[in-house]
Design a protein around this motif. Sequence first.
Motif, PDB file in Angstrom:
ATOM      1  N   VAL A  93      -0.014 -58.757  16.915  1.00 40.61           N
ATOM      2  CA  VAL A  93       0.572 -58.181  15.706  1.00 40.61           C
ATOM      3  C   VAL A  93       0.500 -59.181  14.563  1.00 40.61           C
ATOM      4  O   VAL A  93       0.124 -58.835  13.425  1.00 40.61           O
ATOM      5  CB  VAL A  93       2.031 -57.749  15.969  1.00 40.61           C
ATOM      6  N   ASP A  94       0.842 -60.428  14.855  1.00 36.58           N
ATOM      7  CA  ASP A  94       0.756 -61.475  13.823  1.00 36.58           C
ATOM      8  C   ASP A  94      -0.682 -61.655  13.338  1.00 36.58           C
ATOM      9  O   ASP A  94      -0.932 -61.777  12.129  1.00 36.58           O
ATOM     10  CB  ASP A  94       1.281 -62.801  14.383  1.00 36.58           C
ATOM     11  N   ARG A  95      -1.635 -61.660  14.280  1.00 39.06           N
ATOM     12  CA  ARG A  95      -3.044 -61.828  13.897  1.00 39.06           C
ATOM     13  C   ARG A  95      -3.518 -60.654  13.049  1.00 39.06           C
ATOM     14  O   ARG A  95      -4.244 -60.842  12.058  1.00 39.06           O
ATOM     15  CB  ARG A  95      -3.915 -61.957  15.154  1.00 39.06           C
ATOM     16  N   ALA A  96      -3.132 -59.433  13.439  1.00 37.83           N
ATOM     17  CA  ALA A  96      -3.547 -58.251  12.690  1.00 37.83           C
ATOM     18  C   ALA A  96      -2.993 -58.285  11.271  1.00 37.83           C
ATOM     19  O   ALA A  96      -3.716 -58.030  10.294  1.00 37.83           O
ATOM     20  CB  ALA A  96      -3.089 -56.996  13.421  1.00 37.83           C
ATOM     21  N   LYS A  97      -1.709 -58.609  11.130  1.00 36.94           N
ATOM     22  CA  LYS A  97      -1.103 -58.634   9.794  1.00 36.94           C
ATOM     23  C   LYS A  97      -1.716 -59.720   8.925  1.00 36.94           C
ATOM     24  O   LYS A  97      -1.939 -59.525   7.721  1.00 36.94           O
ATOM     25  CB  LYS A  97       0.408 -58.825   9.928  1.00 36.94           C
ATOM     26  N   ALA A  98      -1.994 -60.852   9.523  1.00 38.84           N
ATOM     27  CA  ALA A  98      -2.602 -61.951   8.762  1.00 38.84           C
ATOM     28  C   ALA A  98      -3.988 -61.580   8.235  1.00 38.84           C
ATOM     29  O   ALA A  98      -4.423 -62.090   7.194  1.00 38.84           O
ATOM     30  CB  ALA A  98      -2.685 -63.201   9.631  1.00 38.84           C
ATOM     31  N   SER A  99      -4.674 -60.692   8.958  1.00 33.58           N
ATOM     32  CA  SER A  99      -6.036 -60.294   8.569  1.00 33.58           C
ATOM     33  C   SER A  99      -6.068 -58.946   7.838  1.00 33.58           C
ATOM     34  O   SER A  99      -7.157 -58.437   7.540  1.00 33.58           O
ATOM     35  CB  SER A  99      -6.924 -60.222   9.818  1.00 33.58           C
ATOM     36  N   GLY A 100      -4.910 -58.369   7.588  1.00 34.67           N
ATOM     37  CA  GLY A 100      -4.864 -57.081   6.900  1.00 34.67           C
ATOM     38  C   GLY A 100      -5.380 -55.931   7.744  1.00 34.67           C
ATOM     39  O   GLY A 100      -5.897 -54.944   7.201  1.00 34.67           O
ATOM     40  N   VAL A 101      -5.245 -56.057   9.056  1.00 40.45           N
ATOM     41  CA  VAL A 101      -5.728 -55.027   9.978  1.00 40.45           C
ATOM     42  C   VAL A 101      -4.590 -54.050  10.283  1.00 40.45           C
ATOM     43  O   VAL A 101      -3.489 -54.456  10.660  1.00 40.45           O
ATOM     44  CB  VAL A 101      -6.247 -55.659  11.286  1.00 40.45           C
ATOM     45  N   GLU A 102      -4.864 -52.777  10.148  1.00 46.01           N
ATOM     46  CA  GLU A 102      -3.860 -51.752  10.403  1.00 46.01           C
ATOM     47  C   GLU A 102      -3.496 -51.713  11.888  1.00 46.01           C
ATOM     48  O   GLU A 102      -4.365 -51.840  12.759  1.00 46.01           O
ATOM     49  CB  GLU A 102      -4.420 -50.390   9.976  1.00 46.01           C
ATOM     50  N   ILE A 103      -2.210 -51.514  12.175  1.00 44.31           N
ATOM     51  CA  ILE A 103      -1.718 -51.428  13.555  1.00 44.31           C
ATOM     52  C   ILE A 103      -1.261 -49.999  13.820  1.00 44.31           C
ATOM     53  O   ILE A 103      -0.454 -49.444  13.070  1.00 44.31           O
ATOM     54  CB  ILE A 103      -0.547 -52.400  13.786  1.00 44.31           C
ATOM     55  N   LEU A 104      -1.781 -49.409  14.889  1.00 42.78           N
ATOM     56  CA  LEU A 104      -1.402 -48.035  15.210  1.00 42.78           C
ATOM     57  C   LEU A 104      -1.399 -47.831  16.721  1.00 42.78           C
ATOM     58  O   LEU A 104      -1.817 -48.692  17.485  1.00 42.78           O
ATOM     59  CB  LEU A 104      -2.338 -47.037  14.521  1.00 42.78           C
ATOM     60  N   GLY A 105      -0.889 -46.666  17.133  1.00 44.46           N
ATOM     61  CA  GLY A 105      -0.821 -46.339  18.545  1.00 44.46           C
ATOM     62  C   GLY A 105      -1.624 -45.101  18.877  1.00 44.46           C
ATOM     63  O   GLY A 105      -2.272 -44.496  18.005  1.00 44.46           O
ATOM     64  N   ASP A 106      -1.576 -44.684  20.138  1.00 43.61           N
ATOM     65  CA  ASP A 106      -2.399 -43.553  20.571  1.00 43.61           C
ATOM     66  C   ASP A 106      -1.960 -42.240  19.935  1.00 43.61           C
ATOM     67  O   ASP A 106      -2.794 -41.366  19.668  1.00 43.61           O
ATOM     68  CB  ASP A 106      -2.405 -43.444  22.095  1.00 43.61           C
ATOM     69  N   ILE A 107      -0.667 -42.078  19.654  1.00 47.67           N
ATOM     70  CA  ILE A 107      -0.204 -40.843  19.009  1.00 47.67           C
ATOM     71  C   ILE A 107      -0.730 -40.765  17.588  1.00 47.67           C
ATOM     72  O   ILE A 107      -1.092 -39.680  17.105  1.00 47.67           O
ATOM     73  CB  ILE A 107       1.334 -40.763  19.024  1.00 47.67           C
ATOM     74  N   GLU A 108      -0.805 -41.902  16.905  1.00 45.61           N
ATOM     75  CA  GLU A 108      -1.361 -41.910  15.556  1.00 45.61           C
ATOM     76  C   GLU A 108      -2.859 -41.589  15.582  1.00 45.61           C
ATOM     77  O   GLU A 108      -3.362 -40.863  14.703  1.00 45.61           O
ATOM     78  CB  GLU A 108      -1.121 -43.265  14.893  1.00 45.61           C
ATOM     79  N   LEU A 109      -3.588 -42.087  16.584  1.00 51.85           N
ATOM     80  CA  LEU A 109      -5.003 -41.715  16.713  1.00 51.85           C
ATOM     81  C   LEU A 109      -5.139 -40.203  16.916  1.00 51.85           C
ATOM     82  O   LEU A 109      -6.033 -39.565  16.337  1.00 51.85           O
ATOM     83  CB  LEU A 109      -5.628 -42.464  17.888  1.00 51.85           C
ATOM     84  N   PHE A 110      -4.271 -39.635  17.733  1.00 53.79           N
ATOM     85  CA  PHE A 110      -4.255 -38.187  17.936  1.00 53.79           C
ATOM     86  C   PHE A 110      -3.979 -37.465  16.616  1.00 53.79           C
ATOM     87  O   PHE A 110      -4.660 -36.485  16.264  1.00 53.79           O
ATOM     88  CB  PHE A 110      -3.192 -37.829  18.970  1.00 53.79           C
ATOM     89  N   ALA A 111      -2.974 -37.951  15.872  1.00 55.33           N
ATOM     90  CA  ALA A 111      -2.590 -37.296  14.614  1.00 55.33           C
ATOM     91  C   ALA A 111      -3.732 -37.315  13.597  1.00 55.33           C
ATOM     92  O   ALA A 111      -3.976 -36.326  12.900  1.00 55.33           O
ATOM     93  CB  ALA A 111      -1.357 -37.979  14.039  1.00 55.33           C
ATOM     94  N   ARG A 112      -4.427 -38.421  13.517  1.00 50.88           N
ATOM     95  CA  ARG A 112      -5.518 -38.523  12.534  1.00 50.88           C
ATOM     96  C   ARG A 112      -6.703 -37.635  12.915  1.00 50.88           C
ATOM     97  O   ARG A 112      -7.364 -37.058  12.049  1.00 50.88           O
ATOM     98  CB  ARG A 112      -5.950 -39.981  12.392  1.00 50.88           C
ATOM     99  N   THR A 113      -6.954 -37.555  14.214  1.00 50.81           N
ATOM    100  CA  THR A 113      -8.016 -36.652  14.666  1.00 50.81           C
ATOM    101  C   THR A 113      -7.626 -35.203  14.394  1.00 50.81           C
ATOM    102  O   THR A 113      -8.443 -34.402  13.935  1.00 50.81           O
ATOM    103  CB  THR A 113      -8.287 -36.876  16.160  1.00 50.81           C
ATOM    104  N   LEU A 114      -6.379 -34.876  14.657  1.00 49.30           N
ATOM    105  CA  LEU A 114      -5.869 -33.529  14.397  1.00 49.30           C
ATOM    106  C   LEU A 114      -6.028 -33.154  12.926  1.00 49.30           C
ATOM    107  O   LEU A 114      -6.420 -32.028  12.592  1.00 49.30           O
ATOM    108  CB  LEU A 114      -4.398 -33.458  14.803  1.00 49.30           C
ATOM    109  N   ALA A 115      -5.761 -34.098  12.032  1.00 49.38           N
ATOM    110  CA  ALA A 115      -5.847 -33.825  10.593  1.00 49.38           C
ATOM    111  C   ALA A 115      -7.278 -33.547  10.141  1.00 49.38           C
ATOM    112  O   ALA A 115      -7.482 -32.908   9.095  1.00 49.38           O
ATOM    113  CB  ALA A 115      -5.273 -35.005   9.811  1.00 49.38           C
ATOM    114  N   LEU A 116      -8.258 -33.995  10.912  1.00 49.19           N
ATOM    115  CA  LEU A 116      -9.660 -33.785  10.546  1.00 49.19           C
ATOM    116  C   LEU A 116     -10.239 -32.492  11.116  1.00 49.19           C
ATOM    117  O   LEU A 116     -11.375 -32.135  10.810  1.00 49.19           O
ATOM    118  CB  LEU A 116     -10.495 -34.979  11.025  1.00 49.19           C
ATOM    119  N   VAL A 117      -9.453 -31.806  11.948  1.00 48.48           N
ATOM    120  CA  VAL A 117      -9.912 -30.551  12.543  1.00 48.48           C
ATOM    121  C   VAL A 117      -9.752 -29.426  11.519  1.00 48.48           C
ATOM    122  O   VAL A 117      -8.706 -29.326  10.880  1.00 48.48           O
ATOM    123  CB  VAL A 117      -9.102 -30.233  13.822  1.00 48.48           C
ATOM    124  N   PRO A 118     -10.773 -28.571  11.339  1.00 53.79           N
ATOM    125  CA  PRO A 118     -10.627 -27.436  10.411  1.00 53.79           C
ATOM    126  C   PRO A 118      -9.415 -26.582  10.770  1.00 53.79           C
ATOM    127  O   PRO A 118      -9.064 -26.445  11.948  1.00 53.79           O
ATOM    128  CB  PRO A 118     -11.930 -26.656  10.609  1.00 53.79           C
TER     129      PRO A 118
END
Length: 471
Positions: free
Chosen positions: A86-111
């Motif tokens: 988490v510290d490494r990701a924040k230091a590099s400006g890398v977004e942190i997310l979980g599997d539910i967020e991956l599901f949500a983003r895929t869902l948002a791209l479905v027609p």
Amino acid sequence: MIPIRGFEGRKVAVFGLGRTGLTAARALVAGGAQVALWDDGEKGRAEAQAEGLALTDLNTADWSDFAALMLSPGVPLTHPKPHWTVDRAKASGVEILGDIELFARTLALVPEHKRPKVAAITGTNGKSTTTALLGHVCRMAGRDTRIGGNIGFGVLGLPDMHGGAVYVLELSSYQLDLTSSLKPDAAVLLNISPDHLDRHGGMEGYVNSKKRILLNQVKGDTAVIGVDDEWCQRICTEITAANRRTIRPISASKSMGRGVYALQGVLYDATGERVMTVADLLRARSLPGRHNWQNAAAAYAAARALGIPAEEAAEGLMTFPGLAHRMETVGQIGRVRFINDSKATNADAARQAMSSYPNFYWIGGGQPKAGGIEALADLFPRINKAYLIGEGADEFGRTLEGKASYVKTGTLEAATAAAYADAAASGEDAVVLLSPACASFDQFSDFEQRGDAFRAAVEGLVRPAARGARA
């Protein structure tokens, strides 16, 4: 599997190679992403390699290459202190997310015409039962239903999306902390009581995590909220004032002018012009006790929000077979019945089971939570005798001293044998109740393994008893 969209050709770091992490890695690869997998433990790394997945040591990796960090929910995000990734990701400006967020983003791209319905369920207690119950109701109503998240399958390991599907997802506070864009058609917040406070920095952080399930709902969505505790009641008042979505309060302790509620085991629907009797839950064998009446109210309200007719929703409630490890009868020897409530990992969850029996032989203990079992003092008179196991045995013994008879047995197998011996000697109908009020991690990998060990211990008692009866 649900192939993840939105990361095609990009590199995603995945840390934590248990069930969630490995499932997410497969789904990312299936969607065209490149993955860099790592785990602090040799076991997780070995499992990834056994599947043919390449490892990348994230300690020495160039984090500027990563589009995101997929963090398994068991890895600390903020408390007691952030994990080093988490510290490494924040230091590099890398977004942190979980599997539910991956599901949500895929869902948002479905027609829109291909987008499935989603029900998301959280709460301190009852979320697994409610998730399984709502999934059962949806299936009985003929819906193509997928159940997962924090129960059963990881969400990304469920079958791919289509317009007629319904996803019924149990979400933990850990998962919600890593979720920012999920917009469920039906969001269920059952109840809130103190739990996991070390992971959220206190009660305020824990409540805020649970509230995230309601974060993105808009007009047309439904929020189902229990109002039998002060935290959820306050949240219900707050979002009602915001007036952005349909609100369905639920209760198992009082009648309401609007919402769904259960009184003395009868479920009522007060969401229309008149109050309608839905079901007599006293006849539902797998839904005993007031806590299950709240679960039934929530599942019914969510099912209605998903478009299931009232009659079909009620029928589904009455045919629910029950959930493993939650007030599950795992055996009976003579007049002694054995109840597996291993899912009760805190005092409030144990209260639900303990309140359902006038007296019982109680197996408790494990890795204790803050506050121990002091909040259960009003139920101590129901305990015929307590059999204490694991790390919590000494603490629980001090709390029970002078209030209930107890013995420290150390192991679950020894506790089961001792409880059966005392229950059988009573010569009366008796219940041996495993409802630990503790996490399982001192002796078991999870509550499911603990429940399975209890079942095995009971079966070990059944075999000699059966031989004795034949002799």
